[in-house]
Design a protein around this motif. Structure first.
Motif, PDB file in Angstrom:
ATOM      1  N   GLY A  51       0.784  -1.228   0.000  1.00  0.00           N
ATOM      2  CA  GLY A  51       0.000   0.000   0.000  1.00  0.00           C
ATOM      3  C   GLY A  51       0.814   1.275   0.000  1.00  0.00           C
ATOM      4  N   VAL A  52       1.946   1.284   0.673  1.00  0.00           N
ATOM      5  CA  VAL A  52       2.754   2.511   0.721  1.00  0.00           C
ATOM      6  C   VAL A  52       3.290   2.876  -0.663  1.00  0.00           C
ATOM      7  N   PRO A  53       3.883   1.946  -1.412  1.00  0.00           N
ATOM      8  CA  PRO A  53       4.298   2.325  -2.772  1.00  0.00           C
ATOM      9  C   PRO A  53       3.110   2.734  -3.657  1.00  0.00           C
ATOM     10  N   LEU A  54       1.968   2.074  -3.467  1.00  0.00           N
ATOM     11  CA  LEU A  54       0.774   2.480  -4.218  1.00  0.00           C
ATOM     12  C   LEU A  54       0.395   3.918  -3.909  1.00  0.00           C
ATOM     13  N   SER A  55       0.473   4.294  -2.643  1.00  0.00           N
ATOM     14  CA  SER A  55       0.138   5.665  -2.257  1.00  0.00           C
ATOM     15  C   SER A  55       1.088   6.668  -2.893  1.00  0.00           C
ATOM     16  N   ILE A  56       2.362   6.339  -2.905  1.00  0.00           N
ATOM     17  CA  ILE A  56       3.348   7.252  -3.489  1.00  0.00           C
ATOM     18  C   ILE A  56       3.136   7.370  -4.996  1.00  0.00           C
ATOM     19  N   ILE A  57       2.872   6.255  -5.654  1.00  0.00           N
ATOM     20  CA  ILE A  57       2.596   6.294  -7.101  1.00  0.00           C
ATOM     21  C   ILE A  57       1.353   7.131  -7.371  1.00  0.00           C
ATOM     22  N   ASP A  58       0.303   6.902  -6.592  1.00  0.00           N
ATOM     23  CA  ASP A  58      -0.937   7.644  -6.808  1.00  0.00           C
ATOM     24  C   ASP A  58      -0.750   9.130  -6.521  1.00  0.00           C
ATOM     25  N   TRP A  59       0.044   9.457  -5.539  1.00  0.00           N
ATOM     26  CA  TRP A  59       0.271  10.863  -5.201  1.00  0.00           C
ATOM     27  C   TRP A  59       0.913  11.618  -6.366  1.00  0.00           C
ATOM     28  N   PHE A  60       1.878  10.977  -7.019  1.00  0.00           N
ATOM     29  CA  PHE A  60       2.608  11.668  -8.089  1.00  0.00           C
ATOM     30  C   PHE A  60       2.012  11.456  -9.469  1.00  0.00           C
ATOM     31  N   GLU A  61       1.438  10.293  -9.721  1.00  0.00           N
ATOM     32  CA  GLU A  61       0.993   9.969 -11.077  1.00  0.00           C
ATOM     33  C   GLU A  61      -0.517   9.839 -11.221  1.00  0.00           C
ATOM     34  N   HIS A  62      -1.250   9.922 -10.134  1.00  0.00           N
ATOM     35  CA  HIS A  62      -2.709   9.775 -10.138  1.00  0.00           C
ATOM     36  C   HIS A  62      -3.145   8.486 -10.827  1.00  0.00           C
ATOM     37  N   ARG A  63      -2.519   7.397 -10.421  1.00  0.00           N
ATOM     38  CA  ARG A  63      -2.912   6.082 -10.917  1.00  0.00           C
ATOM     39  C   ARG A  63      -2.542   5.037  -9.877  1.00  0.00           C
ATOM     40  N   LEU A  64      -3.323   3.984  -9.860  1.00  0.00           N
ATOM     41  CA  LEU A  64      -3.066   2.849  -8.972  1.00  0.00           C
ATOM     42  C   LEU A  64      -2.942   1.617  -9.866  1.00  0.00           C
ATOM     43  N   PRO A  65      -1.727   1.166 -10.113  1.00  0.00           N
ATOM     44  CA  PRO A  65      -1.522   0.058 -11.054  1.00  0.00           C
ATOM     45  C   PRO A  65      -2.186  -1.242 -10.580  1.00  0.00           C
ATOM     46  N   ARG A  66      -2.970  -1.829 -11.479  1.00  0.00           N
ATOM     47  CA  ARG A  66      -3.634  -3.091 -11.164  1.00  0.00           C
ATOM     48  C   ARG A  66      -2.652  -4.206 -10.866  1.00  0.00           C
ATOM     49  N   ILE A  67      -1.456  -4.104 -11.415  1.00  0.00           N
ATOM     50  CA  ILE A  67      -0.454  -5.141 -11.193  1.00  0.00           C
ATOM     51  C   ILE A  67      -0.054  -5.220  -9.722  1.00  0.00           C
ATOM     52  N   VAL A  68      -0.355  -4.192  -8.944  1.00  0.00           N
ATOM     53  CA  VAL A  68      -0.098  -4.203  -7.502  1.00  0.00           C
ATOM     54  C   VAL A  68      -1.407  -4.361  -6.722  1.00  0.00           C
ATOM     55  N   VAL A  69      -2.476  -3.703  -7.160  1.00  0.00           N
ATOM     56  CA  VAL A  69      -3.742  -3.730  -6.429  1.00  0.00           C
ATOM     57  C   VAL A  69      -4.359  -5.128  -6.422  1.00  0.00           C
ATOM     58  N   VAL A  70      -4.345  -5.807  -7.562  1.00  0.00           N
ATOM     59  CA  VAL A  70      -4.971  -7.142  -7.637  1.00  0.00           C
ATOM     60  C   VAL A  70      -4.254  -8.154  -6.740  1.00  0.00           C
ATOM     61  N   PRO A  71      -2.918  -8.271  -6.794  1.00  0.00           N
ATOM     62  CA  PRO A  71      -2.265  -9.188  -5.843  1.00  0.00           C
ATOM     63  C   PRO A  71      -2.489  -8.798  -4.383  1.00  0.00           C
ATOM     64  N   GLN A  72      -2.593  -7.511  -4.127  1.00  0.00           N
ATOM     65  CA  GLN A  72      -2.868  -7.047  -2.769  1.00  0.00           C
ATOM     66  C   GLN A  72      -4.237  -7.555  -2.313  1.00  0.00           C
ATOM     67  N   LEU A  73      -5.222  -7.447  -3.170  1.00  0.00           N
ATOM     68  CA  LEU A  73      -6.572  -7.905  -2.849  1.00  0.00           C
ATOM     69  C   LEU A  73      -6.617  -9.422  -2.685  1.00  0.00           C
ATOM     70  N   VAL A  74      -6.001 -10.135  -3.606  1.00  0.00           N
ATOM     71  CA  VAL A  74      -6.003 -11.600  -3.547  1.00  0.00           C
ATOM     72  C   VAL A  74      -5.239 -12.093  -2.320  1.00  0.00           C
ATOM     73  N   GLY A  75      -4.080 -11.518  -2.055  1.00  0.00           N
ATOM     74  CA  GLY A  75      -3.289 -11.918  -0.896  1.00  0.00           C
ATOM     75  C   GLY A  75      -4.020 -11.667   0.412  1.00  0.00           C
ATOM     76  N   ALA A  76      -4.684 -10.518   0.511  1.00  0.00           N
ATOM     77  CA  ALA A  76      -5.441 -10.206   1.727  1.00  0.00           C
ATOM     78  C   ALA A  76      -6.608 -11.173   1.893  1.00  0.00           C
ATOM     79  N   ALA A  77      -7.301 -11.469   0.797  1.00  0.00           N
ATOM     80  CA  ALA A  77      -8.432 -12.403   0.873  1.00  0.00           C
ATOM     81  C   ALA A  77      -7.967 -13.801   1.281  1.00  0.00           C
ATOM     82  N   LEU A  78      -6.869 -14.251   0.710  1.00  0.00           N
ATOM     83  CA  LEU A  78      -6.340 -15.569   1.081  1.00  0.00           C
ATOM     84  C   LEU A  78      -5.877 -15.600   2.535  1.00  0.00           C
TER      85      LEU A  78
END
Length: 185
Positions: A51-78
């Protein structure tokens, strides 16, 4: 020259590896202090480390890459599913799944209403926030979303964001989630 150097300094600091490491350590330290040695801590750590790198990316680039969000969601669910199996208690897991859907649907509604102000990465991250806070209860999900909204409104008042009307929701959502998890633990 001097003005340009000093105006780019905060961006250099915020995008440096040590700033991300500091934020990650701070968030993990707070949660470890509040959660202790309970089984949820590794799941929280996994979500926050991504989440921290996602926040930094979103802060500067206004995007949240799915390549990080999807594994984050799947890993948390598992991770939470494993906790349900280990404890023989599916209740918190089912509530977390419903909260995940509620968070994602709320941000999907925002995406439709704002016509581009909220992206698919925000919807995916709202699902992660719903999953994590829903593990504790509906009040925690509501608190995380309200806190994220208040932070987003405060960011909208910054001169940088006032002109473009663009607010990075990733840092807001993750801050709201972390605060609610720290309070709920």
């Amino acid at each position: 020259m001097i003005t340009k150097r000093f105006s780019s300094r905060p961006a250099q600091i915020a995008s440096s590896w040590w700033f991300g490491a500091f934020l990650t350590a701070l968030a993990l330290g707070i949660l470890a202090w509040r959660v202790g040695s309970r089984g949820e801590l590794p799941v929280y750590a996994f979500v926050l480390v991504l989440g921290v790198p996602l926040s930094i990316i979103d802060w500067f680039e206004h995007r949240l890459p799915r390549i990080v969000v999807v594994p984050q969601l799947v890993g948390a669910a598992l991770g939470l599913a494993f906790l349900c199996l280990a404890r023989s208690d599916p209740g918190p897991g089912l509530r977390a799944l419903w909260a995940m859907l509620a968070g994602a649907c709320f941000y999907l509604l925002l995406a439709v209403l704002t016509e581009g102000g909220v992206g698919s990465g925000d919807i995916g991250l709202a699902a992660v926030v719903g999953l994590m806070t829903g593990w504790f209860g509906w009040a925690e999900l509501a608190g995380a979303i309200v806190l994220a909204s208040l932070i987003a409104l405060a960011l909208l008042l910054l001169p940088r964001n006032r002109a473009s009307r663009a607010v990075p929701f990733g840092p807001c959502l993750l801050t709201g989630m972390t605060a609610m998890l720290a309070v709920a633990a």
